[in-house]
Design a protein around this motif. Sequence first.
Motif: not given
Length: 77
Positions: A2-4, A27-31, A58-60, A63-65
Amino acid sequence: MPMAASEIEALIRSGIPDARIEIIDLAGDGDHYEARVMAESFRGLPLVKQHKLVYDALGGRMGNELHALKLKTGAPD
């Protein structure tokens, strides 16, 4: 991985320097985040174009990070 929230904010700020940004971990999950982005540069632009500017910043990574991002955008009052 996940991203911060701070990384999301930094990416948006680099692409939209005049933005006032608030990142909320939904969600508190960093995601799963919400980004509230207010920028004078959004004035007169439809929401679709405002959101595209945020996604471009966000540079793509969507859907990834970055799995999920709810957006609220607009120009300041």
